[in-house]
Every structure is written in C-alpha cells, then in structure tokens.
Design a protein around this motif. Structure first.
Motif, mmCIF file in Angstrom:
data_model
loop_
_atom_site.group_PDB
_atom_site.id
_atom_site.type_symbol
_atom_site.label_atom_id
_atom_site.label_comp_id
_atom_site.label_asym_id
_atom_site.label_seq_id
_atom_site.Cartn_x
_atom_site.Cartn_y
_atom_site.Cartn_z
ATOM 1 N N TRP A 7 37.577 66.985 40.089
ATOM 2 C CA TRP A 7 38.396 66.339 41.108
ATOM 3 C C TRP A 7 38.745 64.922 40.688
ATOM 4 N N PRO A 8 40.004 64.526 40.825
ATOM 5 C CA PRO A 8 40.372 63.135 40.529
ATOM 6 C C PRO A 8 40.075 62.234 41.730
ATOM 7 N N LEU A 9 39.692 61.023 41.461
ATOM 8 C CA LEU A 9 39.441 60.048 42.520
ATOM 9 C C LEU A 9 40.265 58.804 42.219
ATOM 10 N N ASP A 10 41.230 58.549 43.055
ATOM 11 C CA ASP A 10 42.086 57.378 42.918
ATOM 12 C C ASP A 10 41.560 56.298 43.865
ATOM 13 N N ILE A 11 40.814 55.325 43.340
ATOM 14 C CA ILE A 11 40.182 54.287 44.148
ATOM 15 C C ILE A 11 41.216 53.496 44.953
ATOM 16 N N ASN A 12 42.332 53.148 44.329
ATOM 17 C CA ASN A 12 43.343 52.348 45.030
ATOM 18 C C ASN A 12 43.867 53.055 46.271
ATOM 19 N N SER A 13 44.081 54.359 46.198
ATOM 20 C CA SER A 13 44.592 55.065 47.375
ATOM 21 C C SER A 13 43.519 55.141 48.463
ATOM 22 N N LYS A 14 42.253 55.184 48.093
ATOM 23 C CA LYS A 14 41.173 55.217 49.083
ATOM 24 C C LYS A 14 41.034 53.873 49.791
ATOM 25 N N LEU A 15 41.261 52.768 49.080
ATOM 26 C CA LEU A 15 41.134 51.435 49.662
ATOM 27 C C LEU A 15 42.404 50.968 50.358
ATOM 28 N N ALA A 16 43.517 51.644 50.096
ATOM 29 C CA ALA A 16 44.813 51.172 50.586
ATOM 30 C C ALA A 16 44.862 51.034 52.106
ATOM 31 N N GLY A 17 44.209 51.903 52.843
ATOM 32 C CA GLY A 17 44.283 51.841 54.296
ATOM 33 C C GLY A 17 43.216 50.969 54.933
ATOM 34 N N LEU A 18 42.331 50.387 54.143
ATOM 35 C CA LEU A 18 41.246 49.586 54.688
ATOM 36 C C LEU A 18 41.618 48.107 54.742
ATOM 37 N N ALA A 19 41.206 47.455 55.814
ATOM 38 C CA ALA A 19 41.404 46.008 55.910
ATOM 39 C C ALA A 19 40.338 45.327 55.063
ATOM 40 N N ILE A 20 40.750 44.426 54.192
ATOM 41 C CA ILE A 20 39.820 43.699 53.333
ATOM 42 C C ILE A 20 39.886 42.224 53.709
ATOM 43 N N THR A 21 38.739 41.655 54.064
ATOM 44 C CA THR A 21 38.659 40.264 54.476
ATOM 45 C C THR A 21 37.693 39.524 53.574
ATOM 46 N N ASN A 22 38.125 38.422 53.000
ATOM 47 C CA ASN A 22 37.270 37.574 52.169
ATOM 48 C C ASN A 22 36.871 36.367 53.007
ATOM 49 N N PHE A 23 35.559 36.197 53.252
ATOM 50 C CA PHE A 23 35.104 35.056 54.035
ATOM 51 C C PHE A 23 34.193 34.148 53.223
ATOM 52 N N SER A 24 34.461 34.057 51.922
ATOM 53 C CA SER A 24 33.709 33.147 51.063
ATOM 54 C C SER A 24 33.998 31.714 51.466
ATOM 55 N N ASN A 25 32.980 30.869 51.351
ATOM 56 C CA ASN A 25 33.178 29.453 51.639
ATOM 57 C C ASN A 25 32.969 28.661 50.359
ATOM 58 N N SER A 26 33.171 27.384 50.434
ATOM 59 C CA SER A 26 32.951 26.566 49.253
ATOM 60 C C SER A 26 31.464 26.551 48.940
ATOM 61 N N GLY A 27 31.128 26.340 47.712
ATOM 62 C CA GLY A 27 29.726 26.344 47.317
ATOM 63 C C GLY A 27 29.333 27.689 46.738
ATOM 64 N N THR A 28 28.091 28.089 46.960
ATOM 65 C CA THR A 28 27.569 29.274 46.294
ATOM 66 C C THR A 28 27.474 30.502 47.184
ATOM 67 N N ASN A 29 27.809 30.403 48.461
ATOM 68 C CA ASN A 29 27.711 31.551 49.351
ATOM 69 C C ASN A 29 29.066 32.200 49.526
ATOM 70 N N GLY A 30 29.068 33.517 49.684
ATOM 71 C CA GLY A 30 30.333 34.210 49.861
ATOM 72 C C GLY A 30 30.140 35.543 50.541
ATOM 73 N N GLY A 31 31.245 36.232 50.743
ATOM 74 C CA GLY A 31 31.188 37.537 51.353
ATOM 75 C C GLY A 31 32.551 38.179 51.425
ATOM 76 N N ILE A 32 32.511 39.479 51.658
ATOM 77 C CA ILE A 32 33.752 40.239 51.781
ATOM 78 C C ILE A 32 33.499 41.396 52.742
ATOM 79 N N GLN A 33 34.513 41.759 53.491
ATOM 80 C CA GLN A 33 34.440 42.917 54.364
ATOM 81 C C GLN A 33 35.520 43.889 53.946
ATOM 82 N N ILE A 34 35.126 45.151 53.709
ATOM 83 C CA ILE A 34 36.046 46.214 53.326
ATOM 84 C C ILE A 34 35.887 47.311 54.372
ATOM 85 N N GLY A 35 36.852 47.422 55.264
ATOM 86 C CA GLY A 35 36.693 48.340 56.386
ATOM 87 C C GLY A 35 35.533 47.849 57.237
#
Length: 111
Positions: A7-35
């Motif tokens: 089975w082929p798995l196309d990662i881009n098509s799987k992520l295409a419908g998900l909201a992706i939010t980057n909430f990294s701040n300045s300095g060394t802490n960061g984060g991301i939300q995917i769906g």
C-alpha cells in the motif's frame, strides 16, 4: 510517497486536511499542534538534588500522555538520575538526582 506491504502512503495528503499550529516562542522552548496531537519541547536548568517546574506555554487540551527527559552531556563521575515527578495538562515537574547541576532537555506529547 512511502510504500510498503502493498500500500502506498502519501504523507502530504494525510496532513493536508489537518490544522497545523506552531506555538514556539523565543528561546529554547517550542511546540506544534497537528490536528489534535500536541508536541512540546524545551531546555531548562535544574540544580543538584532539586526539582524544577515547567509551565507549558499552551496547555494540553485533554492530557499530556508522556514526557521524555535527557540531561545535557556530563563529564563527572557522580551518579546520574533525572526524571519526571508529575505531569498535568498545564505543567510538569522535573527532577535532578545526585549528579551535578544540569541542563535538561525535555519532550512532551499529548492531545
């Protein structure tokens, strides 16, 4: 495109419908939300035989499912022990055992 087990798995098509939010701040802490998946990371200082509390810049909506903690390279011969004392959706408490003062890298995941 990844392929395997017939089975082929196309990662881009799987992520295409998900909201992706980057909430990294300045300095060394960061984060991301995917769906609904939330990933967070950072670096903090923790003294010998002590604890430090990390308050997440963005709380986990439901729960923090796990945390991985790693100490920065150490050249001393003291016993080494770091870990997590407690986790909530809003914060976590990291501990440093009997080694020396340490910088700790952490990675947390949840939803």
């Amino acid at each position: 495109m990844l392929q395997g087990a017939g089975w082929p798995l196309d990662i881009n098509s799987k992520l295409a419908g998900l909201a992706i939010t980057n909430f990294s701040n300045s300095g060394t802490n960061g984060g991301i939300q995917i769906g609904t998946l939330i990933l967070k990371w950072g670096k903090t200082y923790c003294g010998r035989n002590s604890n430090t509390t990390i308050t997440f810049t963005k709380s986990f909506t439901n729960a923090c499912l796990g945390v991985q903690v790693t100490m920065e390279t150490s050249n001393d011969t003291d016993s080494e022990m770091v870990g997590v004392n407690s986790i909530t959706a809003h914060s976590m408490r990291l501990m440093n055992g009997e080694g020396g003062d340490r910088n700790l890298f952490w990675f947390a995941w949840g939803y």
